[in-house]
Design an enzyme around this catalytic site. Structure first.
Site, PDB file in Angstrom:
ATOM      1  N   ASN A  78       0.805  -1.226   0.000  1.00  0.00           N
ATOM      2  CA  ASN A  78       0.000   0.000   0.000  1.00  0.00           C
ATOM      3  C   ASN A  78       0.840   1.279   0.000  1.00  0.00           C
ATOM      4  OD1 ASN A  78      -1.531  -2.130   2.085  1.00  0.00           O
ATOM      5  ND2 ASN A  78      -2.763  -1.378   0.385  1.00  0.00           N
ATOM      6  N   ILE A  85       0.884   6.806  -0.107  1.00  0.00           N
ATOM      7  CA  ILE A  85       0.214   5.856   0.787  1.00  0.00           C
ATOM      8  C   ILE A  85      -1.221   5.662   0.327  1.00  0.00           C
ATOM      9  CG2 ILE A  85      -0.405   5.372   3.190  1.00  0.00           C
ATOM     10  CD1 ILE A  85       1.606   7.771   3.875  1.00  0.00           C
ATOM     11  N   CYS A  86      -1.630   4.415   0.219  1.00  0.00           N
ATOM     12  CA  CYS A  86      -3.013   4.126  -0.135  1.00  0.00           C
ATOM     13  C   CYS A  86      -3.757   3.717   1.138  1.00  0.00           C
ATOM     14  CB  CYS A  86      -3.070   3.008  -1.176  1.00  0.00           C
ATOM     15  SG  CYS A  86      -4.736   2.713  -1.774  1.00  0.00           S
ATOM     16  N   VAL A  87      -4.465   4.685   1.714  1.00  0.00           N
ATOM     17  CA  VAL A  87      -5.264   4.418   2.912  1.00  0.00           C
ATOM     18  C   VAL A  87      -6.539   5.252   2.780  1.00  0.00           C
ATOM     19  CG1 VAL A  87      -4.088   6.186   4.319  1.00  0.00           C
ATOM     20  CG2 VAL A  87      -5.208   4.276   5.451  1.00  0.00           C
TER      21      VAL A  87
END
Length: 149
Positions: A78, A85-87
Site C-alpha cells: 500500500n 500511501i493508499c489508505v
C-alpha cells in the site's frame, strides 16, 4: 481556520501522543509542514524500524486531507516507491473534517501491521504478500534494516 486547527492538533499530539507515533512541525516558522515518525509495529516485518512521513497541510485543512508521504523507503503493497500511501482516510472522497491527524497516523501504523493487498498501490508486492508471505516478510525486513534503522 487551518492554522488554529493545526495548532490544536499539535497540542493534542504533544499532550497525548499515540503509542509508537511522534509528529510535529519541521520548523517553528511553518506549521503547515510536519514530519511524523512511526515505530515499526512489534508483530510485523517492520519491527525496530523508524519510518518518517512528510506531512503537508493545505490552507483548506481540515476540509481537505493533509498530503502525506513516506520519506523512508518501505516495502509494502500500500506504499509505492514514491512514498505515496493508499489508505482510505486520506482519499478526498473519504476524508471528513472531523478526522484528526493522530487518527490518520494510527491508521497508517495499523496498515504497516496489516497490509491491505486488495487495495494495493504496488501490485507485484501485493501478489507476493498473498502468495509467498515468508518471502514478503524477509524482503520487508531487509528494507527495514537498510532504510529505517
Amino acid at each position: 481556520m487551518a492554522l488554529k486547527r493545526i495548532q490544536r492538533e499539535l497540542t493534542d499530539l504533544s499532550k497525548n501522543p499515540p503509542p509508537g507515533i511522534t509528529a510535529g512541525p519541521v520548523n517553528e516558522d511553518d506549521l503547515f509542514k510536519w514530519q511524523g515518525v512511526l515505530q515499526g509495529p512489534e508483530n510485523s516485518p517492520y519491527k525496530g524500524g523508524q519510518f518518517k512521513i512528510d506531512i503537508t497541510f493545505s490552507a483548506d485543512y481540515p476540509f481537505k486531507p493533509p498530503m502525506m508521504k513516506f520519506a523512508t523507503k518501505v516495502y509494502h503493497p500500500n506504499i509505492d516507491d514514491d512514498g505515496s500511501i493508499c489508505v482510505d482516510l486520506l482519499k478526498t472522497d473519504s476524508w471528513k473534517p472531523a478526522t484528526r491527524l493522530s487518527q490518520v497516523l494510527q491508521a497508517i501504523l495499523l496498515l504497516l501491521e496489516h497490509p491491505n493487498p486488495d487495495d494495493a498501490l504496488v501490485g507485484s508486492i501485493a501478489e507476493l504478500y498473498n502468495t509467498n508471505r515468508a518471502k514478503f516478510d524477509k524482503t520487508a525486513k531487509d528494507y527495514t534494516k537498510k532504510h529505517a534503522m
